[in-house]
Write an enzyme that holds these catalytic residues in place. Sequence first.
Site, PDB file in Angstrom:
ATOM      1  N   TYR A 155       0.851  -1.192   0.000  1.00 23.04           N
ATOM      2  CA  TYR A 155       0.000   0.000   0.000  1.00 23.04           C
ATOM      3  C   TYR A 155       0.885   1.240   0.000  1.00 23.04           C
ATOM      4  O   TYR A 155       1.901   1.300   0.692  1.00 23.04           O
ATOM      5  CB  TYR A 155      -0.895   0.003   1.244  1.00 23.04           C
ATOM      6  CG  TYR A 155      -1.744   1.240   1.369  1.00 23.04           C
ATOM      7  CD1 TYR A 155      -3.019   1.294   0.812  1.00 23.04           C
ATOM      8  CD2 TYR A 155      -1.266   2.373   2.030  1.00 23.04           C
ATOM      9  CE1 TYR A 155      -3.800   2.432   0.909  1.00 23.04           C
ATOM     10  CE2 TYR A 155      -2.036   3.521   2.137  1.00 23.04           C
ATOM     11  CZ  TYR A 155      -3.302   3.541   1.577  1.00 23.04           C
ATOM     12  OH  TYR A 155      -4.066   4.681   1.670  1.00 23.04           O
ATOM     13  N   GLU A 243      -3.415   7.515  -4.017  1.00 25.10           N
ATOM     14  CA  GLU A 243      -3.458   6.274  -3.248  1.00 25.10           C
ATOM     15  C   GLU A 243      -3.298   5.093  -4.192  1.00 25.10           C
ATOM     16  O   GLU A 243      -4.122   4.897  -5.085  1.00 25.10           O
ATOM     17  CB  GLU A 243      -4.789   6.168  -2.495  1.00 25.10           C
ATOM     18  CG  GLU A 243      -4.841   4.961  -1.578  1.00 25.10           C
ATOM     19  CD  GLU A 243      -6.180   4.836  -0.854  1.00 25.10           C
ATOM     20  OE1 GLU A 243      -7.235   4.846  -1.533  1.00 25.10           O
ATOM     21  OE2 GLU A 243      -6.174   4.739   0.385  1.00 25.10           O
TER      22      GLU A 243
END
Length: 432
Positions: A155, A243
Amino acid sequence: MARRVANVVARSRISSFYPLHKAIAAPKSGPWEQQLRHLNIHEYQGADLMSKYGVNVPKGAVVSSRKEISTVLEKEFPDNEELVVKSQILAGGRGLGTFKNGLKGGVHIVKRDKVEEIAGKMLGQILVTKQTGPEGKPVNKVFICEKLQLVNEMYFAIALDRASAGPVIIACSKGGTSIEDLAEKYPDMIIKVPINIHKGITDADAEKVVNGLNLKCADKNDSMQQVKHLYDLFCKSDCTLVEINPLAETADGKLVAADAKLNFDDNASFRQQEIFALRDQSQEDAREVAAAAADLNYIGLDGEIGCMVNGAGLAMATMDIIKLHGGSPANFLDVGGNASENQVIEAFKILTSDKKVKAILVNIFGGIMKCNVIASGIVNAAKTVSLKVPLIVRLEGTNVDLGKRILKESKMNLIAADDLDDAAEKAVAALA
Ligand code: GDP
Ligand code: MN
């Protein structure tokens, strides 16, 4: 000013830093992201933008109809035996989502001879994910991508951080699934690296991030370069969020942005016109699209009391006082300091067409905005839309007597209130 406050209200709905979210209607569940006043673009558009900054992305092609698929496969993917078929909606959690037609999963990895069939089942259908709310989002485009050998999913995000007053890079060596779950399961694996906006990203910053990712096989220097490219994109495109989930390592040792969510600061739209031209209104809250067209400062919320107020501060106070009396606002709406009668009519239409709205509270403190203009707007709006819910009106200030007379002479069925407190109390009571 009003728009700025509206942005703050919107932001506060996801920000845990900002105490206001407690004061205004915090929905128990629902499509929080979608109500932000930050431009959100589709995955295929984000991939294109990222590749312009040198970020590695999977090769992909977007289609809007089934009949384009065979040509795309022939031209773009002549040798690919397997492909990833990805529904394009402005919400995450697609992989685990379900279509209203029963198809499970908004992201499928399939053999090339199945691409047409599966994309055909997605196009034109509604995909429901945990971020869309039960109403889901329409899939008007499907992104067909090469299937990569992902050996590790991580991530990565860049967001704006209040504490350090600048961008912060957030990285986690585990990724792919939702960051909320990761944060709960592996809080110690998440690292945060604030970046000094004036200095820009240093080698030391990039190295910290890459170390935090705990790479298995990707080259360290190349990966630091990728982190820098992403930071560059964040700054130069006026992003509020980058993101990447998953940021993945491929079997051949590359770091690839396999899925990205990019948000952009609406206040920068004037200098990011190419990006803002990508806006897809089919994915937005219909109430907000209508409000923006009428130049109203409006943010949809999940409560039951529709509010029409002039001035952002008064609008916030109105929402607070509704909460104080046990109700919940259906929206933030500031008609502005000098709204025209037409804007008032449009505002009224948006409130009355909202099925969630069980009562409408009009709270006007006439300054530059005259009470009679609001009153005429309401009366004229009521001629075109049928008012099925109680209407509570509190008028004060410039031309208040004229405004009250217009309302009275219209013979409209409304509940008059003396002050803000009285108005909120009556609005909540009217729900019962
Ligand atoms: P999201 O569910 O909306 O976040 O959609 P993603 O684009 O992140 O896809 C969900 C999952 O599909 C990813 O976490 C991966 O596990 C998987 N996936 C996507 N692209 C590829 C690929 O090229 N190869 C492999 N092996 N898996 C992929
Ligand atoms: Mn993802």
